[in-house]
Enzyme design. Structure first.
Site, PDB file in Angstrom:
ATOM      1  N   ASP A 111       0.856  -1.184   0.000  1.00  0.00           N
ATOM      2  CA  ASP A 111       0.000   0.000   0.000  1.00  0.00           C
ATOM      3  C   ASP A 111       0.897   1.241   0.000  1.00  0.00           C
ATOM      4  O   ASP A 111       2.063   1.174   0.400  1.00  0.00           O
ATOM      5  CB  ASP A 111      -0.923   0.013   1.220  1.00  0.00           C
ATOM      6  CG  ASP A 111      -2.140   0.905   1.008  1.00  0.00           C
ATOM      7  OD1 ASP A 111      -3.167   0.399   0.530  1.00  0.00           O
ATOM      8  OD2 ASP A 111      -2.056   2.109   1.303  1.00  0.00           O
ATOM      9  N   SER A 112       0.326   2.374  -0.425  1.00  0.00           N
ATOM     10  CA  SER A 112       1.101   3.616  -0.457  1.00  0.00           C
ATOM     11  C   SER A 112       1.028   4.380   0.859  1.00  0.00           C
ATOM     12  O   SER A 112       1.757   5.353   1.047  1.00  0.00           O
ATOM     13  CB  SER A 112       0.601   4.512  -1.591  1.00  0.00           C
ATOM     14  OG  SER A 112      -0.769   4.825  -1.410  1.00  0.00           O
ATOM     15  N   ASP A 171      -7.266  -4.495  -4.875  1.00  0.00           N
ATOM     16  CA  ASP A 171      -8.383  -3.759  -4.271  1.00  0.00           C
ATOM     17  C   ASP A 171      -8.056  -2.268  -4.263  1.00  0.00           C
ATOM     18  O   ASP A 171      -7.903  -1.656  -3.206  1.00  0.00           O
ATOM     19  CB  ASP A 171      -8.631  -4.273  -2.850  1.00  0.00           C
ATOM     20  CG  ASP A 171      -9.918  -3.715  -2.247  1.00  0.00           C
ATOM     21  OD1 ASP A 171     -10.767  -3.233  -3.011  1.00  0.00           O
ATOM     22  OD2 ASP A 171     -10.053  -3.764  -1.008  1.00  0.00           O
ATOM     23  N   CYS A 225     -14.274  -0.401  -6.682  1.00  0.00           N
ATOM     24  CA  CYS A 225     -15.263   0.280  -5.846  1.00  0.00           C
ATOM     25  C   CYS A 225     -15.771   1.542  -6.535  1.00  0.00           C
ATOM     26  O   CYS A 225     -16.341   2.418  -5.882  1.00  0.00           O
ATOM     27  CB  CYS A 225     -14.678   0.600  -4.474  1.00  0.00           C
ATOM     28  SG  CYS A 225     -13.270   1.735  -4.503  1.00  0.00           S
TER      29      CYS A 225
END
Length: 400
Positions: free
Chosen positions: A256-257, A304, A344
């Protein structure tokens, strides 16, 4: 500043713009109105009329927003007042109980905006605390009444209230981050989910605290990944990766960032005695490209990413981004590997998302066999009149 009238103010649509509202869609954009209501105060109740003057619906205006009116009633006898909000909140909570009793140690979404007929209000419960997000400037007229009812209905010991900066800009209001009635928590809230003890900091977490919509998908995907090496991309605090590790994944690399999100993921792994998971900070595209150049291979990849399309004008760009992300992921999967890929973006339809995967498979000369097509947990329902509320796609596929 204009004074709010006790009586609904009529607003007329342009010719032939009434059809979405006959189908009970709750959003009226400024360009659909013959009278734009720019002189009306934020929070004024309005009656929406077709061009011929026929009554259609009742809503609340915010002249500073391009989403000019949000509709809350299609019954002319219904008033918009604190009693309506209380009834809608009670109805939303009762809707969640259709799937079973509440877990007092668990977490769930209690109110989901348009899907619960309260456009602009999102409420998540973490054990005995609430995270509340307002996305409608007009709804803030009743902020205190809504929050007081939420406390009474749930018995929450604390409520964190937010209007994020992006929403504030679009709605022409000030951002908010405050505890309701000054009852604040100085420590994270601990809750139980998918057999894990988790924590959320309602002061600095994502929107209302964390992501709850994927929690059932975490388990389903994790079952496919048992015994495999896993790459969890855009992992946030490690939802997919932590559950996969708990369910028997051979190893997990979670990317993740956000350094803060990764630190919380690491804390969750330590708290639950989960080993074999490595958290790595980096941009999703850069990390996937780098792993591909290194010739890395994984038994399963989870994608995701955050929302790529916030409006219909961004759909094509979003589909290109999804295509690039999934292409890079497929390069890391041998024949028989499992790809769990999510979107999403409510503006990107399920059909568009699947067609993107068709193009990816064609370009990469691989076969994709879809094993499951999933959506959000049941506490994130869809209002049939508002297709934008059907936002989450989770496709589980085998790559051949």
């Amino acid at each position: 500043m204009a004074t709010i009238s006790d009586q609904p103010v009529p607003l007329r649509l342009k010719p032939s713009r009434q059809f979405p509202f006959l189908a009970r869609h709750p959003w009226v954009h400024a360009h659909a109105l013959a009278e734009d209501g720019s002189d009306l105060p934020r929070g004024q109740v309005v009656d929406l009329l077709d061009h011929d003057g026929n009554w259609l619906a009742r809503g609340v205006i915010n002249a500073a927003s391009r989403l000019r009116v949000r509709l809350y009633s299609f019954d002319r006898a219904s008033s918009i007042n604190p009693s309506l909000w209380a009834a809608r909140i009670d109805g939303a909570i009762a809707r969640r109980r259709l799937t079973g009793p509440a877990d007092p140690r668990g977490a769930e979404r209690l109110v989901f905006s348009e899907s619960d007929l309260i456009s602009g209000l999102i409420v998540d419960r973490y054990a005995d605390a609430l995270g509340v997000q307002f996305t409608s400037g007009g709804l803030l007229r009743w902020k205190d009444e809504i929050l007081d009812h939420l406390r009474a209905a749930t018995g929450a010991r604390a409520i964190m209230v937010r209007v994020d900066e992006k929403t504030a800009k679009h709605e022409g209001i000030e951002s908010i981050e405050q505890w309701h009635n000054g009852l604040e928590l100085s420590e994270p809230v601990f809750y139980r989910q998918n057999g894990l003890d988790l924590a959320v900091d309602l002061r600095s977490g994502q929107k209302t605290g964390s992501y709850l919509d994927q929690r059932f998908n975490h388990v389903t995907v994790g079952q496919y990944l048992a015994g495999r090496s896993v790459l969890d991309v855009c992992c946030y605090t490690g939802g997919f990766g932590l559950v996969a590790a708990r369910l028997g994944a051979e190893s997990v690399v979670a990317v993740d960032s956000s350094r803060a999100a990764l630190e919380e993921g690491q804390n969750a792994a330590l708290r639950n005695g989960i080993e074999g998971i490595e958290f790595r900070e980096g941009d999703c595209f850069d990390v996937l490209k780098e792993l591909g150049q290194q010739g890395a291979q994984f038994g399963g990849v989870v994608l995701d990413p955050p929302r790529f399309a916030g409006s219909r004008h961004q759909i094509e760009r979003a589909l290109r981004a999804y295509g690039r992300l999934n292409s890079l992921a497929i390069d890391l999967l041998p024949s028989g590997g499992v790809l769990a890929t999510c979107s999403c973006s409510g503006r990107v339809s399920r059909a568009d998302f699947l067609n993107m995967l068709v193009e990816v498979a064609k370009r990469r000369r691989r076969d994709l066999i879809v094993l499951e097509q999933r959506g959000p947990a049941p506490d994130h329902p869809m209002a049939i009149a508002c297709p934008e509320s059907d936002y989450l796609k989770c496709i589980i596929a085998q790559v051949c």
